[in-house]
Scaffold this motif. Structure first.
Motif, short mmCIF file in Angstrom:
data_model
loop_
_atom_site.label_atom_id
_atom_site.label_comp_id
_atom_site.label_asym_id
_atom_site.label_seq_id
_atom_site.Cartn_x
_atom_site.Cartn_y
_atom_site.Cartn_z
N VAL A 64 0.90 -1.27 0.18
CA VAL A 64 0.07 -0.04 -0.08
C VAL A 64 1.05 1.25 -0.01
N ARG A 65 0.18 2.35 -0.52
CA ARG A 65 0.90 3.46 -0.74
C ARG A 65 0.02 4.61 -0.72
N GLY A 77 -2.10 13.43 -0.60
CA GLY A 77 -2.39 13.42 0.91
C GLY A 77 -1.77 12.50 1.70
N GLU A 78 -2.55 12.15 3.03
CA GLU A 78 -1.96 11.60 4.04
C GLU A 78 -2.83 10.69 4.64
N VAL A 79 -2.59 9.49 5.12
CA VAL A 79 -3.51 8.57 5.80
C VAL A 79 -2.59 7.81 7.10
N LEU A 80 -3.37 7.46 8.00
CA LEU A 80 -2.67 7.04 9.18
C LEU A 80 -3.18 5.29 8.63
N ASP A 81 -2.33 4.52 8.27
CA ASP A 81 -2.38 3.11 7.61
C ASP A 81 -2.28 2.18 8.89
N VAL A 82 -3.23 1.10 8.88
CA VAL A 82 -3.37 0.14 10.15
C VAL A 82 -3.40 -1.15 9.75
N TRP A 91 -1.38 -4.65 16.58
CA TRP A 91 -1.59 -3.77 15.53
C TRP A 91 -0.46 -2.54 15.26
N VAL A 92 -0.14 -2.51 14.21
CA VAL A 92 1.01 -1.47 13.43
C VAL A 92 0.22 -0.64 12.67
N GLY A 93 0.69 0.55 13.18
CA GLY A 93 -0.03 1.94 12.45
C GLY A 93 1.17 2.90 11.70
N GLU A 94 1.10 3.11 10.64
CA GLU A 94 2.03 4.03 10.00
C GLU A 94 1.57 5.17 9.31
N TYR A 95 2.28 6.38 9.23
CA TYR A 95 1.35 7.25 8.45
C TYR A 95 2.23 7.19 6.98
N LEU A 96 1.34 7.21 5.90
CA LEU A 96 1.87 7.10 4.56
C LEU A 96 1.54 8.48 4.01
N SER A 97 2.22 9.11 3.20
CA SER A 97 1.83 10.15 2.46
C SER A 97 2.49 10.42 1.04
N GLU A 98 2.01 11.50 0.47
CA GLU A 98 2.76 11.91 -0.98
C GLU A 98 4.21 12.40 -0.42
N ASP A 99 4.47 12.95 0.72
CA ASP A 99 5.54 13.46 0.81
C ASP A 99 6.76 12.70 1.41
N ASN A 100 6.30 11.59 2.35
CA ASN A 100 7.22 10.60 2.80
C ASN A 100 7.34 9.35 1.86
N ASN A 101 6.54 9.25 0.73
CA ASN A 101 6.41 8.11 -0.15
C ASN A 101 6.73 6.70 0.66
N LEU A 102 6.44 6.47 1.61
CA LEU A 102 6.45 5.38 2.30
C LEU A 102 5.38 4.16 1.77
N MET A 103 5.89 3.02 1.83
CA MET A 103 5.01 2.03 1.42
C MET A 103 4.93 1.05 2.54
N LEU A 104 3.57 0.27 2.74
CA LEU A 104 3.64 -0.68 3.62
C LEU A 104 3.23 -2.14 3.14
N TRP A 105 4.10 -2.96 3.66
CA TRP A 105 3.75 -4.36 3.24
C TRP A 105 2.76 -4.94 4.28
N VAL A 106 1.76 -5.41 3.66
CA VAL A 106 0.48 -5.98 4.75
C VAL A 106 0.57 -7.46 4.19
N PRO A 107 1.07 -8.39 5.18
CA PRO A 107 1.07 -10.00 4.69
C PRO A 107 -0.37 -10.28 4.62
N PRO A 108 -0.74 -11.59 3.73
CA PRO A 108 -1.88 -12.04 4.13
C PRO A 108 -2.31 -12.35 5.44
N ARG A 109 -3.81 -12.47 5.48
CA ARG A 109 -4.15 -12.91 6.96
C ARG A 109 -4.06 -11.76 7.98
N PHE A 110 -3.89 -10.46 7.66
CA PHE A 110 -3.94 -9.46 8.50
C PHE A 110 -5.40 -8.50 7.95
N ALA A 111 -5.74 -7.88 9.23
CA ALA A 111 -7.12 -6.91 8.76
C ALA A 111 -5.94 -5.60 8.66
N HIS A 112 -6.95 -4.86 7.80
CA HIS A 112 -6.26 -3.76 7.30
C HIS A 112 -7.43 -2.48 7.21
#
Length: 186
Positions: free
Chosen positions: A72-73, A77-82, A96-117
């Motif tokens: 996910v990316r 804008g910006e979201v808190l991804d959980v 749970w893990v949460g991370e802010y993802l935004s157009e400014d930080n360009n971070l992506m998050l790998w969410v493995p199968p069998r996780f709620a998102h």
């Protein structure tokens, strides 16, 4: 690219190399070889793009069959991804893990199968894009209520009445009910 560990070892923050100048920027968002070397062995079958306005909370979604891994990316804008670990055998089950993802930080998050998102839009608008490892199967989709006390996600929401949720997400089940269904379906 830089892989950043989270407190759930299989969930990874990916910080891509961004090459920019006065014209704009370039970054590689998917490279099968580099991701495999980082321990992410994924084959993607579907790409999705959603746009949401401020205070939209989507989730916590998961599929009881055909679970989807997601990369996910945020491209605007910006979201808190959980993400919440739903692997019954995992030592981090229910965490749970949460991370802010935004157009400014360009971070992506790998969410493995069998996780709620899920995610909460914190900017005026956000474009959220993600790659999936399995096809969407609405008959297997479930939702855990966003404010379940057993999970205790710190969404940073001060005005709950301003949240925008779908009817499905408002009627999400408890974490305890999800756990029972997962036990039955395993």
């Amino acid at each position: 690219m830089k892989i950043i560990e989270t407190r759930i070892p299989d969930v990874k923050i990916i910080e891509p190399k961004v090459f920019g100048d006065e014209r704009g920027f370039f970054m590689e968002t998917w490279n099968e070889k580099a991701f495999r070397e980082a321990g992410i062995n994924a084959t993607f079958v579907q790409d999705n793009h959603s746009r949401s306005v401020k205070n939209t909370l989507r989730g916590l979604h998961y599929q009881v069959k055909q679970p989807q891994g997601k990369l996910v990316r945020v491209t605007r804008g910006e979201v808190l991804d959980v993400v919440v670990d739903l692997r019954l055998e995992s030592p981090t089950f229910g965490r749970w893990v949460g991370e802010y993802l935004s157009e400014d930080n360009n971070l992506m998050l790998w969410v493995p199968p069998r996780f709620a998102h899920g995610f909460l839009v914190v900017s005026d608008e956000a474009d959220f894009q993600y790659k999936c490892t399995d096809f969407y199967a609405p008959e297997y989709e479930r939702s855990i209520v966003w404010d379940d006390p057993d999970i205790s996600i710190e969404w940073g929401v001060s005005e709950v009445d301003k949240l925008r949720l779908s009817a499905k997400d408002m009627m999400g089940q408890s974490f305890d009910a999800a756990k029972t269904e997962l036990l039955i379906s395993s």
